[in-house]
Design a protein around this motif. Structure first.
Motif, PDB file in Angstrom:
ATOM      1  N   ASN A 157       0.884  -1.433   0.146  1.00  0.00           N
ATOM      2  CA  ASN A 157       0.054  -0.061  -0.030  1.00  0.00           C
ATOM      3  C   ASN A 157       0.718   1.261   0.117  1.00  0.00           C
ATOM      4  O   ASN A 157       0.218   2.353  -0.443  1.00  0.00           O
ATOM      5  CB  ASN A 157      -0.838   0.200   1.154  1.00  0.00           C
ATOM      6  N   CYS A 203       3.504   1.801  -3.778  1.00  0.00           N
ATOM      7  CA  CYS A 203       2.963   2.180  -5.026  1.00  0.00           C
ATOM      8  C   CYS A 203       2.370   3.552  -5.004  1.00  0.00           C
ATOM      9  O   CYS A 203       1.412   3.913  -4.337  1.00  0.00           O
ATOM     10  CB  CYS A 203       1.696   1.058  -5.127  1.00  0.00           C
ATOM     11  N   GLY A 204       2.811   4.336  -5.779  1.00  0.00           N
ATOM     12  CA  GLY A 204       2.476   5.524  -6.005  1.00  0.00           C
ATOM     13  C   GLY A 204       1.286   5.611  -7.201  1.00  0.00           C
ATOM     14  O   GLY A 204       0.813   4.795  -7.676  1.00  0.00           O
ATOM     15  N   GLU A 205       1.424   7.055  -7.784  1.00  0.00           N
ATOM     16  CA  GLU A 205       0.554   7.199  -9.012  1.00  0.00           C
ATOM     17  C   GLU A 205       0.718   6.114 -10.162  1.00  0.00           C
ATOM     18  O   GLU A 205       1.947   6.052 -10.580  1.00  0.00           O
ATOM     19  CB  GLU A 205       0.567   8.561  -9.537  1.00  0.00           C
ATOM     20  N   GLY A 206      -0.516   5.548 -10.576  1.00  0.00           N
ATOM     21  CA  GLY A 206      -0.172   4.799 -11.847  1.00  0.00           C
ATOM     22  C   GLY A 206       0.060   3.246 -11.367  1.00  0.00           C
ATOM     23  O   GLY A 206       0.461   2.456 -12.563  1.00  0.00           O
ATOM     24  N   TYR A 237      -0.080  -0.570  -9.177  1.00  0.00           N
ATOM     25  CA  TYR A 237      -0.966  -1.327  -8.092  1.00  0.00           C
ATOM     26  C   TYR A 237       0.125  -2.469  -7.756  1.00  0.00           C
ATOM     27  O   TYR A 237       0.762  -2.890  -8.615  1.00  0.00           O
ATOM     28  CB  TYR A 237      -2.297  -1.737  -8.619  1.00  0.00           C
ATOM     29  N   LYS A 280      -0.688   0.585 -13.827  1.00  0.00           N
ATOM     30  CA  LYS A 280      -2.031   0.791 -14.506  1.00  0.00           C
ATOM     31  C   LYS A 280      -2.265   1.249 -15.840  1.00  0.00           C
ATOM     32  O   LYS A 280      -3.581   0.854 -16.439  1.00  0.00           O
ATOM     33  CB  LYS A 280      -2.863   1.806 -13.433  1.00  0.00           C
ATOM     34  N   TYR A 281      -1.397   1.910 -16.336  1.00  0.00           N
ATOM     35  CA  TYR A 281      -1.439   2.247 -17.668  1.00  0.00           C
ATOM     36  C   TYR A 281      -0.114   2.496 -18.213  1.00  0.00           C
ATOM     37  O   TYR A 281       1.128   2.510 -17.486  1.00  0.00           O
ATOM     38  CB  TYR A 281      -2.215   3.551 -17.725  1.00  0.00           C
ATOM     39  N   GLU A 317       1.044  -1.113 -19.954  1.00  0.00           N
ATOM     40  CA  GLU A 317      -0.129  -1.726 -18.869  1.00  0.00           C
ATOM     41  C   GLU A 317       0.172  -3.210 -19.083  1.00  0.00           C
ATOM     42  O   GLU A 317       0.378  -3.928 -19.957  1.00  0.00           O
ATOM     43  CB  GLU A 317      -1.389  -1.402 -19.307  1.00  0.00           C
ATOM     44  N   GLU A 351       5.781   4.966  -9.553  1.00  0.00           N
ATOM     45  CA  GLU A 351       5.305   5.882 -10.174  1.00  0.00           C
ATOM     46  C   GLU A 351       5.082   5.564 -11.596  1.00  0.00           C
ATOM     47  O   GLU A 351       6.447   5.378 -12.174  1.00  0.00           O
ATOM     48  CB  GLU A 351       5.299   7.283  -9.720  1.00  0.00           C
ATOM     49  N   LYS A 358       4.374   7.931 -15.068  1.00  0.00           N
ATOM     50  CA  LYS A 358       3.886   9.400 -15.428  1.00  0.00           C
ATOM     51  C   LYS A 358       3.308   9.149 -16.843  1.00  0.00           C
ATOM     52  O   LYS A 358       4.093   8.623 -17.765  1.00  0.00           O
ATOM     53  CB  LYS A 358       5.120  10.340 -15.393  1.00  0.00           C
TER      54      LYS A 358
END
Length: 340
Positions: free
Chosen positions: A74, A77-80, A82, A96-97, A130, A164, A166
């Protein structure tokens, strides 16, 4: 470990593998060490012949490996980013992308220095799709001291997540192709299609393209014109060597752009120039970008398309790992090129 009756073991952690044999059908591990006994497991354990089992004791000062992995997952893991459901104390780190992968090496090393837990990753500062595996976090013992996890959590809360992604920005890109031989139609432009393909791969587009002769004032004027047209990235191809006829570096400088670096410790791509005209990145690309599969341009373009501001130190530290081996089958960016 201690021995308990199976009927009393619900919620406890199995301390050993349990084998099941079904004659003619199955022989193998029915329950693995570390499994948390569920109510539904009782009948199967009794059918196997296990009335008593060895279990690990979890108290207020310890955590099961899976619970510990989730706690750390938890926070790393930053932005983007999981992490997957835990299995045997391990979670996988996933994007995630599509975008530029960033990994904080300093925090990564600090977590690995704690012991009783490990975090393995691929290299950062590269494009990632992804579903591409980034790394994995694993707790080593089946039961870990809460104090150790608390230390890791404190580090991560204070210093931020490790991972992260970007997303790439849709940059309006101007492409200025230099070369009197191309301008006069003596040879076909081979540079333009290469750059258009590479830029498009990062969701950007060439909105303005022009071919100009090797004349400093003409190149300078086209750079300034591109800026005034709203370009968010300006690429000038060719004319980057030290030959007297090559005017591109002088033209970029003449616009008033701030030269970050003319010369990059990467092969191929040593003669690449990076500058900023106000906040607009301007790249002068050597001829190798036209024919070499992977160059310094491929290392910098993802970062620029993700909105990063490149400084001189970013360029100078590219020498470690900056030699492309020109493999018969290119696996970039899943190779050592550009990794430091």
């Amino acid at each position: 470990m201690k021995v308990v009756r199976v009927e009393e073991a619900v919620g406890m952690v199995l301390g050993h593998d349990i084998t099941e044999i079904v004659p003619g059908e199955f022989k193998g591990v029915a329950f693995k060490k570390g499994h948390i006994i569920q109510e539904a497991d009782i009948e199967r354990l009794l059918r196997i012949g296990k009335e008593h089992i060895y279990i690990f004791e979890i108290n207020e000062n310890t955590l099961h490996e899976d619970d510990a992995a989730v706690s750390i997952g938890n926070l790393i893991c930053g932005e983007g980013i999981y992490f997957t459901d835990p299995k045997e104390g391990k979670v996988n780190i996933m994007p995630k992308y599509r975008g530029l992968l960033k990994i904080n090496r300093e925090i990564l090393d600090e977590i690995n220095d704690l012991g009783d837990m490990i975090l393995a990753t691929i290299h950062g500062d590269r494009s990632i799709d992804e579903g591409h595996l980034i790394g994995g976090f694993r707790v080593i013992p089946l039961i870990i001291e809460k104090e150790k996890i608390n230390i890791a959590e404190k580090i991560l809360r204070e210093k931020g997540p490790i991972f992260e992604v970007k997303p790439f920005k849709k940059l309006k890109t101007a492409l200025i192709i230099t070369g009197s031989e191309v301008y006069k139609g003596r040879i076909e432009d081979k540079f333009g299609p290469v750059i258009e393909r590479k830029v498009k791969a990062f969701d950007s587009e060439i909105f303005y393209k022009v071919i100009v002769p090797d004349e400093l004032e003409v190149i300078k004027d086209e750079i300034l014109k591109s800026k005034n047209m709203g370009a968010e990235l300006i690429i000038v191809t060719g004319g980057m060597s030290v030959d007297p006829d090559d005017k591109t570096p002088g033209a970029i400088k003449a616009t008033g752009a701030n030269i970050v670096s003319y010369g990059t410790p990467v092969l191929p791509g040593a003669m690449l120039l990076l500058a900023y005209l106000e906040d607009i990145p301007v790249m002068g690309l050597p001829g190798c970008v036209m024919f070499a599969h992977t160059t310094a341009f491929d290392l910098l373009l993802p970062r620029i398309c993700a909105g990063e501001k490149i400084i001189r130190k970013d360029i100078t530290r590219m020498g470690y790992g900056g030699q492309c081996l020109s493999c018969n089958v290119c696996t970039f960016p899943d190779c050592n090129f550009g990794k430091h």
